[in-house]
Design an enzyme around this catalytic site. Structure first.
Site, PDB file in Angstrom:
ATOM      1  N   LYS A  78       0.808  -1.143   0.061  1.00 18.90           N
ATOM      2  CA  LYS A  78      -0.043   0.076  -0.001  1.00 18.90           C
ATOM      3  C   LYS A  78       0.860   1.131  -0.132  1.00 18.90           C
ATOM      4  CE  LYS A  78      -4.023   1.989   2.655  1.00 18.90           C
ATOM      5  NZ  LYS A  78      -5.107   2.124   3.538  1.00 18.90           N
ATOM      6  N   SER A 159     -10.099   2.065   2.288  1.00 24.69           N
ATOM      7  CA  SER A 159      -8.988   2.773   1.575  1.00 24.69           C
ATOM      8  C   SER A 159      -8.185   1.763   0.672  1.00 24.69           C
ATOM      9  CB  SER A 159      -8.259   3.880   2.315  1.00 24.69           C
ATOM     10  OG  SER A 159      -7.644   3.340   3.325  1.00 24.69           O
ATOM     11  N   SER A 183     -10.673  -0.054   6.561  1.00 23.11           N
ATOM     12  CA  SER A 183      -9.836  -0.088   5.310  1.00 23.11           C
ATOM     13  C   SER A 183      -9.137  -1.334   4.927  1.00 23.11           C
ATOM     14  CB  SER A 183      -8.852   0.921   5.191  1.00 23.11           C
ATOM     15  OG  SER A 183      -9.548   2.206   4.952  1.00 23.11           O
TER      16      SER A 183
HETATM   17  N1  GLN Z   1     -13.475   4.377   5.421  1.00 25.10           N
HETATM   18  C1  GLN Z   1     -13.209   4.941   6.517  1.00 25.10           C
HETATM   19  C2  GLN Z   1     -13.007   6.312   6.497  1.00 25.10           C
HETATM   20  O1  GLN Z   1     -13.020   6.975   5.433  1.00 25.10           O
HETATM   21  C3  GLN Z   1     -11.836   4.101   7.181  1.00 25.10           C
HETATM   22  C4  GLN Z   1     -10.820   4.530   6.358  1.00 25.10           C
HETATM   23  C5  GLN Z   1      -9.458   3.548   6.774  1.00 25.10           C
HETATM   24  O2  GLN Z   1      -9.811   2.704   7.632  1.00 25.10           O
HETATM   25  N2  GLN Z   1      -8.104   3.985   6.721  1.00 25.10           N
HETATM   26  O3  GLN Z   1     -12.064   7.030   7.249  1.00 25.10           O
END
Ligand code: GLN
Length: 497
Positions: A78, A159, A183
């Protein structure tokens, strides 16, 4: 030779050991597959030459009998993990061209064990999002298509969308993700693969670009529970460079996979049966409960009464921490700088941050700054912290009655690109099932258990007690076996035919 990109990590390691193929051959097969799948936009930066070099070194280690835990396994990283000398962007314009002078501890651990990096995987900007559509480098496309609307491109979740799509599309054998509110688990569910967020403190956050420091946690994606266990074993461990990393030995997680779940107490939290929930998801959940019961587990009803406040609390705490963490991007120290003619420093900051950050990141910084402001700090931030403690206490209470919890991972299957973007709150709702465990710092794993009527993968989530990842792996292994999920994205089936 067998199709090298369809092997599991375990199979690949066995094949490498037996010299059925070399690390170089395995890597070349994945590079070729990656090139053929460029339209999915999984990588922000491809590092194929770097991978070739690593594979060659791996072959030398196999030849001299010094191969490590992940030796020769091609993975996607990532692009939130700092990789020494290799562009690291967090999918933001503001970090374009940033080449970290150091390696994140987790990526360093994986390289120590012989992993081969194919590229830096696309993500939502600074990991803020649930659909990988906030990336400054374009959205990622999920390799799965719905049977009803095969022309519609779907999101991979977010994400860590590039990581999940790469593993699902068989262009990487495994990948790293980070999970702040879901995410890893939500994209794993959307892409029909497995992913685990370990306990907060299990993996070092050193060198992972910070979003919300009290929530961020590293974890792996793979196509099987055992492969996730192998990857996590390499990633995890104490690191004096991260003050929140916990000094406990790392177990051989893979040994838990395949163990009997006889007598294991599986809790089913009633609050996750939210009103208006997708009936397909609820039916899958019931099926999962029945599978665990058939495998010998004992099912218990539990209650997590503060679940309904988790999302609201998260969207105070995460933006608050992000507004503080992202203050460092000022045009002086990293990446982008927008020069202004007037020589005014504040104007330079403003112009840089305006040009460098996308809409969602700006929205979060604004919310975070607001909830941390002198007048509202107690009303929002401190209150959210108190509610967070109650959410944590809910889990502790539930774990008096059970060993793991079983819930759906996401409220829907993958949705179309562009859907849910007009209203940020609809997008935020995607994390309704994953956020509570993030707030409580508990480990959670998603694995594919079935398909929607449209032929899209659906995942279930297993949550565990702090630092009891082994129990999560044991339960997940049993569920994986019972679910026997073998479906493939349409594009891969066409190829196999
Ligand atoms: N979708 C969540 C957010 O937008 C979690 C994102 C994540 O876990 N990095 O914050």
């Amino acid at each position: 030779m067998t199709n090298l990109t369809s092997l599991t990590i375990r199979q690949a390691l066995d094949g490498l050991k037996k010299k059925d193929f070399t690390a170089t051959e395995l890597t070349e097969a994945h590079i070729k597959a990656s090139e053929a799948a460029r339209h999915l936009n999984c990588y922000i930066t491809e590092t194929f030459d770097h991978a070739r070099k690593q594979a060659k070194e791996s072959d030398a280690r196999y030849a001299s009998g010094r191969a490590g835990l992940l030796d020769g396994v091609p993975i996607a990283m990532k692009d939130l993990y700092c990789t020494e000398g290799i562009q690291t962007t967090a999918a933001s314009k503001i970090l374009e061209g940033f080449k970290p002078p150091y390696e994140s501890t987790v990526s360093g651990n994986m390289f120590r064990d012989g992993a081969v990096m194919l590229g830096k995987a696309n993500l939502d900007e600074f990991a803020m999002g649930s659909s990988n559509t906030t990336s400054a480098y374009g959205n990622v496309i999920n390799p799965w298509r719905s049977e009803a609307e095969p022309d519609k491109q779907l999101v991979p979740g977010g994400s860590s969308g590039g990581s999940a799509a790469a593993v699902a599309a068989r262009i990487a054998m495994g990948a790293t993700g980070t999970d702040t509110g879901g995410s890893i688990r939500q994209p794993a569910a959307f892409c029909g693969i497995t992913g685990i967020k370990p306990t907060y403190g299990r993996c070092s956050r050193f060198g992972i670009i910070a979003f919300a420091s009290s929530l961020d946690q590293a974890g792996p994606f793979a196509r099987t529970v055992e492969d996730c266990a192998l990857l996590l074993q390499s990633m995890a461990g104490y690191d004096p460079k991260d003050s929140t990393s916990v000094d406990r030995p790392v177990p051989e997680y893979f040994k838990a996979v395949g163990q009997s779940v006889k007598g294991l107490k599986v809790g089913v939290p009633k609050e996750y049966r939210v009103e208006g929930a997708n009936p397909e998801i609820l039916a899958l959940w019931d099926k999962g409960v029945a599978m665990m019961k058939d495998a010998g587990a004992e099912i218990v009803d539990v209650s997590l009464p503060h679940t309904k406040y988790a999302l609201q609390t998260y969207y105070v705490i995460a933006p608050a921490e992000c507004s503080s963490n992202l203050a460092r991007y000022d045009g002086v120290r990293f990446g982008l700088r927008e020069n202004t003619d007037n020589g005014n420093l504040n104007d330079m900051y403003e112009a840089t941050r305006n040009a460098g950050f996308g809409k969602e990141v700006k929205r979060r910084i604004l919310i975070g700054t607001y909830v941390l402001s002198a007048g509202y700090y107690d009303a929002y931030y401190n209150k959210a912290r108190r509610v967070r403690k109650l959410i944590w206490q809910d889990f502790i209470n539930a774990y008096q009655k059970c060993d793991v919890l079983l819930t759906p991972t996401a409220p829907t299957p993958a949705f179309a690109i562009g859907e849910n973007t007009a209203d940020p709150v609809t997008m935020y709702l995607n994390d309704i099932f994953t956020i509570p465990a993030s707030m409580a710092g508990m480990p959670g794993m998603s694995l594919p258990v079935g398909l929607s009527a449209d032929g899209l993968p659906l995942g279930l989530q297993l949550l565990g007690k702090p630092f009891e990842e082994e129990t999560v792996f044991k339960a997940a292994g049993a569920l994986e076996k019972a679910a026997n999920f073998t479906a493939l994205p349409q594009s891969l089936m066409d190829k196999a035919a």
